[in-house]
Design an enzyme around this catalytic site. Sequence first.
Site, PDB file in Angstrom:
ATOM      1  N   GLU A 230      -5.925   2.310  -0.303  1.00 10.75           N
ATOM      2  CA  GLU A 230      -4.647   2.400  -1.010  1.00 10.75           C
ATOM      3  C   GLU A 230      -3.917   1.064  -1.022  1.00 10.75           C
ATOM      4  O   GLU A 230      -2.722   1.000  -1.273  1.00 10.75           O
ATOM      5  CB  GLU A 230      -3.760   3.464  -0.349  1.00 10.75           C
ATOM      6  CG  GLU A 230      -3.248   3.129   1.042  1.00 10.75           C
ATOM      7  CD  GLU A 230      -4.222   3.505   2.158  1.00 10.75           C
ATOM      8  OE1 GLU A 230      -3.801   3.649   3.307  1.00 10.75           O
ATOM      9  OE2 GLU A 230      -5.433   3.651   1.863  1.00 10.75           O
TER      10      GLU A 230
ATOM     11  N   ASP B 178       0.840  -1.189   0.000  1.00 11.19           N
ATOM     12  CA  ASP B 178       0.000   0.000   0.000  1.00 11.19           C
ATOM     13  C   ASP B 178       0.879   1.244   0.000  1.00 11.19           C
ATOM     14  O   ASP B 178       2.098   1.183   0.180  1.00 11.19           O
ATOM     15  CB  ASP B 178      -0.988   0.000   1.174  1.00 11.19           C
ATOM     16  CG  ASP B 178      -0.325   0.118   2.530  1.00 11.19           C
ATOM     17  OD1 ASP B 178       0.891   0.424   2.589  1.00 11.19           O
ATOM     18  OD2 ASP B 178      -1.012  -0.084   3.542  1.00 11.19           O
TER      19      ASP B 178
END
Length: 685
Positions: free
Chosen positions: A605, A562
């Site tokens: 994300e 991420d």
Amino acid sequence: MAHSNRVTQAAASIVNCERNSTCQARQLSLFYYLYSPLWAGILLYLISSTLAFAGHKPLNIKGSFDDQLENQTVEIQGEKSKQLTPEQQAFDDFVDKIESGEIKLKTQQDFDQQVEKMAKLVPEGDEDRRLSYVYYQCILGSMFDPRKGINIANDMISNAKTRADRLEEGVLYLCLSNYEARSGEISQSMQTIEKALDVGIELDDNELMADAYVSRCGMRSLIGENDFALQDCVKAEQLYREEDLLEGADGLIFDIGIIYRRLGFFERAEKYLNRAQEIVEQDDLKFGKIQVYLQQGFMEEQRNNLDLAIEKYQAALKVAQEAEIETQMVPIRIALAGGYNLQGEHGKAIKELELAEEAREQLGNINYDGMAAMQYGIALSNIEQPQQAEKFFVEAENQMLRDNNKRYLALLYEAWAESYQRAGKDQQALDKYQKFMELQKELERQRSDQQTQVLRFEYDSEKTELENEQLQKEQKLKDEQLKSLEAARKWQILAIILGGLLTVVLIWFSMRQVANSRKFKQLAYTDSLTGLANRRQIERALKKAMENANESEKPLSILMYDIDHFKIINDRHGHSVGDIVLTNLSNFSKDLLRDNDVLGRTGGEEFLAILPNANLDQAIQVAKRLQREVDLKQYTDIESDLNATISVGVTEFKPGENMDQLLHRVDEALYQAKENGRNRVEYVI
């Protein structure tokens, strides 16, 4: 015999729920709503609702359907009704009182008493009214027990056969089909309607044939065969008009409006239902008002005009309350509950369902029907009572599977999936969602096919009408043959043009269907922002990769990564810039990964990459290359001080382990990468 189909206007009414595109229907009869909702709806259609529209100008469905409806303001010239004798008038007045609700009917004893009174009013020598009485005697003989009604109808049919009264036998077949449908014997009911139709054809009795077509029209519409249902309604309308039974023809306005609504032709449906509304309001027909308002409400739901839909349901409720039609409270309140659930007002929905339940108990029934159970489940799920909701969903599924009602089941599985999702049960939600998708796809294909068939049928009807008009001109105007031929040529050109237009419409419908199907599939399996596989799809791909690795004994590794400090990027530069970073990272990652690697966005994300045929060392090299290249990537063209790095966790699949174990290890590796300073790669064995 057209008026025989009016028999239980006061004894049966309908609430049709087809929320969403297929929704398919919620049908509840006035007295028989305490049984399965599908069969109760069929009851109404089998006996038709011509009373609500009697005495008005008929609907001509030949040629252009919509044009004919718009031309109904034209005064029809025809023979005036024959003067009735006092005895005939007394009989008809009595029937009208029953059908209008002036005579209150709540128990079987009430029905039996009114049938006895009717028997005394049958005019001597009036065969038509005698047959009407026979039909009433049969259909009202067992309003609350259709199994008993089947025996009653069969006994009366045997008696008619003994007396060689074929016409009475045909009329009683329609009564028998009614009871069979209410008992859930749909296939047998359809066969019985065919028997009635055969008798009508044998005797060349247009009224009996028309009544049979009306019954079959309603039955076919309820089971989803709307294209064939429309053709049956048209045949019935033509036969009624041939016999100058304008009340029978006019009664089809409502039926055709419902068919068009189910097919998704809302503008046409609105014209027919508005015409029906004018009729019932003009004559202040209480049952007719309730039916029309409910149908208009369901149409507005399909259009997503929820406020207007609820307004229509409340109008129906007001009529029922003012007229003290207590038996209508159940279907109307269930309709209101459905509308409130769609609006997100779940407390109001539960209140309406409780009121419907009270009305049921007052009439001696304590069982839920499938639609009421589903609405309870939806409401309870949304107020965070998933366990109670689950019980109602199970009950609804049992009843809908029993009735083989795919439209109901599609609605149920969609609501059930949403309930599981809210409860965090992703796998159960996926299972129900897949069932919903399968049914939805089938129903959409069915409706698209039926829309195409209706367009073809309308075109064929119009073409036939034009050809008939041309033949009449040739007969009447022999001395103007040349002119007639020129006119025929013009009509042929018009027909070709219409055929071309119809072809274009069909192609457009097909293209739209393909586009919608692709779009729906894409929405189901891809992330809308990045275009990558979404969480469900990437986990499905991982499951398949694990199965392949177990079978082939080849290595399999996964990466989970991420964006570091992504919240700071959003806060400092805005969410729109954050979206650009996510999109760029997605595209950049796909370029760096191998062709057979699978990449998906699992949320926010966070990303997951599947690396088939890659052991841990190879996967670490891929991860480091990805982390390094992302670190070097510049975003100065977006913001001068914008930079993005990633933390990557790596692990290798161990043969025989499950997905949760594998994902737990890679998540642990990602956590270590974060703890050890970010912008780095960590692995867990």
